[in-house]
Design an enzyme around this catalytic site. Structure first.
Site, PDB file in Angstrom:
ATOM      1  NE  ARG A 103       2.223  -6.491  -3.634  1.00 39.19           N
ATOM      2  CZ  ARG A 103       2.949  -5.708  -4.640  1.00 39.19           C
ATOM      3  NH1 ARG A 103       3.264  -6.424  -5.911  1.00 39.19           N
ATOM      4  NH2 ARG A 103       2.949  -4.499  -4.435  1.00 39.19           N
ATOM      5  CG  ASN A 113       1.934   4.349  -1.875  1.00 37.46           C
ATOM      6  OD1 ASN A 113       1.521   5.109  -0.912  1.00 37.46           O
ATOM      7  ND2 ASN A 113       2.474   3.158  -1.792  1.00 37.46           N
ATOM      8  CE1 TYR A 158      -3.171 -10.926  11.305  1.00 36.12           C
ATOM      9  CE2 TYR A 158      -1.458  -9.601  10.546  1.00 36.12           C
ATOM     10  CZ  TYR A 158      -1.855 -10.723  11.353  1.00 36.12           C
ATOM     11  OH  TYR A 158      -0.818 -11.493  11.894  1.00 36.12           O
ATOM     12  NE  ARG A 159      -5.194  -6.170   1.407  1.00 39.57           N
ATOM     13  CZ  ARG A 159      -4.180  -5.762   0.390  1.00 39.57           C
ATOM     14  NH1 ARG A 159      -3.013  -6.468   0.412  1.00 39.57           N
ATOM     15  NH2 ARG A 159      -4.286  -4.745  -0.101  1.00 39.57           N
ATOM     16  CG  ASP A 218       4.615   2.597   0.944  1.00 40.55           C
ATOM     17  OD1 ASP A 218       5.739   2.277   1.344  1.00 40.55           O
ATOM     18  OD2 ASP A 218       3.678   2.075   0.685  1.00 40.55           O
ATOM     19  CG  ASP A 252       2.903   1.894  -5.655  1.00 39.71           C
ATOM     20  OD1 ASP A 252       2.732   1.315  -6.329  1.00 39.71           O
ATOM     21  OD2 ASP A 252       2.949   1.870  -4.462  1.00 39.71           O
TER      22      ASP A 252
END
Length: 316
Positions: free
Chosen positions: A171, A41, A108-109, A296, A260
Site C-alpha cells: 500500500r 473481508n 485516518y488511522r 467489500d 480478499d
C-alpha cells in the site's frame, strides 16, 4: 472444551465513509458508513462457506468500534479475540470516486487502536491456536508495534502447528513502499500459503512472469503460492508446476474486496482438503460475486450457495 477456530485474521478493520451514487467527497451531501479491512473481508468469505472464522485486532471504545464488532458478527466472524482500547480510537477512511472514475482513499488511522497492537495480541491469538492465521502486509505497515507483532506471530505460528497465509497487500498510501517490500521478503520463509497479486510480484521478486514468480517464491521459503491476476484470473500450483484459471467475473461494479474474497475461498477450500485447482476455482467464484456488487462483502453468495460451491471445489 473449546471449539478450535479454523482461521483467524490478524489486522485492522476500520469504518469506511463513502458518498452515495458516485458523488465525490467535495460535493456529496450524504455518505454511507461501512466496515472494511483486508483480513476481516477474507475471514468473512471463509465463514460464508462454513469455516469457523475469527478476527484478532483492537478497536476503540467508541461507536465505530461497536460498528466493526457488530459487522464482523453479522458476517459470522467470531470477535472474542478483538480487544477494546479505551485510550485510542477506531481507525477510519474515506473513499472518493473522482470524475475520471478512479477511486481514491484517504486514511485516518494514525494513532488508532489497531496501530497499537503488540505481542500481547499474538499471545491472545495463540493461546488456543487456530488451524491457520491470515495476515497481510498492511498490518506491518501500521507501525513498529504491529510490525513486531506480525514477526512474532509468524515466528511462533509454526511451533503452535498453525499454518500461515500471507498477502503482501503493498500500500503506497501507507508510505515507505521499499520498506514494505523488504518486510514482506523477510516474512516469506515463515509463510505456508502466499496470496500474491500479480501487480505486487514485480517489486517483490523482480519479475511479472508467473512461472518465474512461483520459482522465486519457492526459493524464498514459501510452501504454496497462488497468484491473483485480476481480470486475467489466477495461477495456482499443480504437480507439474502451475496452471492458469480464467476469471469467473462477468460484471464488474466495484473491484475492492475481490482479492480478499478470493483468498478466503481459496484457504477455506484448502483447509477442507481441496486441491489448489479446486481452491482457486472456489476463490474465483467468490471474487466474481464481490466485484459485481458495491461493498467489500455484499456480493458474497448466501451460505447455502457458498457451501454448495465448496462441495463442487472438493471434486476438482
Amino acid at each position: 472444551m473449546t471449539r478450535q477456530l479454523d482461521i483467524v485474521g490478524f489486522g485492522e478493520a476500520m469504518a469506511l465513509f463513502q458518498p452515495f451514487d458516485g458523488a465525490d467527497l467535495r460535493t456529496a451531501a450524504q455518505v454511507g458508513v461501512h466496515v472494511a479491512g483486508a483480513e476481516l473481508n477474507l475471514c468473512a468469505a471463509a465463514a460464508r462457506v462454513g469455516l469457523r472464522a475469527g478476527f484478532c485486532s483492537r478497536v476503540g471504545d467508541d461507536p465505530l468500534g461497536d460498528r466493526v464488532l457488530d459487522h464482523a458478527r453479522s458476517l459470522g466472524v467470531d470477535t472474542a479475540l478483538v480487544a477494546v482500547d479505551s485510550q485510542r480510537p477506531t481507525g477510519l477512511f474515506l473513499k472518493d470516486v473522482r470524475p475520471d472514475g478512479l477511486r481514491r482513499v484517504h486514511y485516518y488511522r494514525k494513532g488508532s487502536a489497531a496501530s497499537a497492537m503488540t505481542g500481547d495480541d499474538v499471545a491472545r491469538l495463540l493461546a488456543e491456536p487456530p488451524r491457520l492465521v491470515a495476515v497481510s502486509g498492511i498490518t506491518s505497515a501500521l507501525g513498529e508495534g504491529p510490525r513486531t507483532a506480525v514477526r512474532t506471530l509468524l515466528r511462533r505460528a509454526r511451533a503452535a502447528t498453525t499454518m500461515v497465509a500471507f498477502d503482501p497487500n503493498l500500500r503506497p498510501a501507507l508510505g515507505g513502499l521499499e520498506g514494505q517490500v523488504a518486510e514482506a521478503r523477510a516474512l516469506l520463509p515463515h509463510v505456508d500459503v502466499l496470496l500474491l497479486g500479480l501487480d505486487e510480484a514485480e517489486p517483490l521478486f523482480g519479475t511479472a512472469d508467473p512461472k518465474s514468480i512461483f520459482r522465486a517464491a519457492t526459493a524464498a521459503g514459501v510452501r504454496e503460492t497462488v497468484l491473483k491476476a485480476g481480470p486475467d484470473g489466477c495461477y495456482h500450483a499443480t504437480d507439474a508446476g502451475m496452471a492458469h484459471l480464467p476469471t469467473a467475473a462477468s460484471t464488474v461494479v466495484d473491484p475492492v474486496g475481490a482479492g480478499d474474497a478470493f483468498g478466503g475461498g481459496y484457504l477455506a477450500a484448502r483447509l477442507h482438503g481441496a486441491a489448489p485447482a479446486g481452491a482457486a476455482w472456489l476463490g474465483s467464484r467468490l471474487a466474481a460475486g464481490v466485484v459485481a456488487a458495491h461493498g467489500d462483502t455484499d456480493g458474497l453468495p448466501a451460505p447455502e450457495t457458498a457451501q454448495a460451491l465448496l462441495r463442487d471445489a472438493l471434486d476438482r
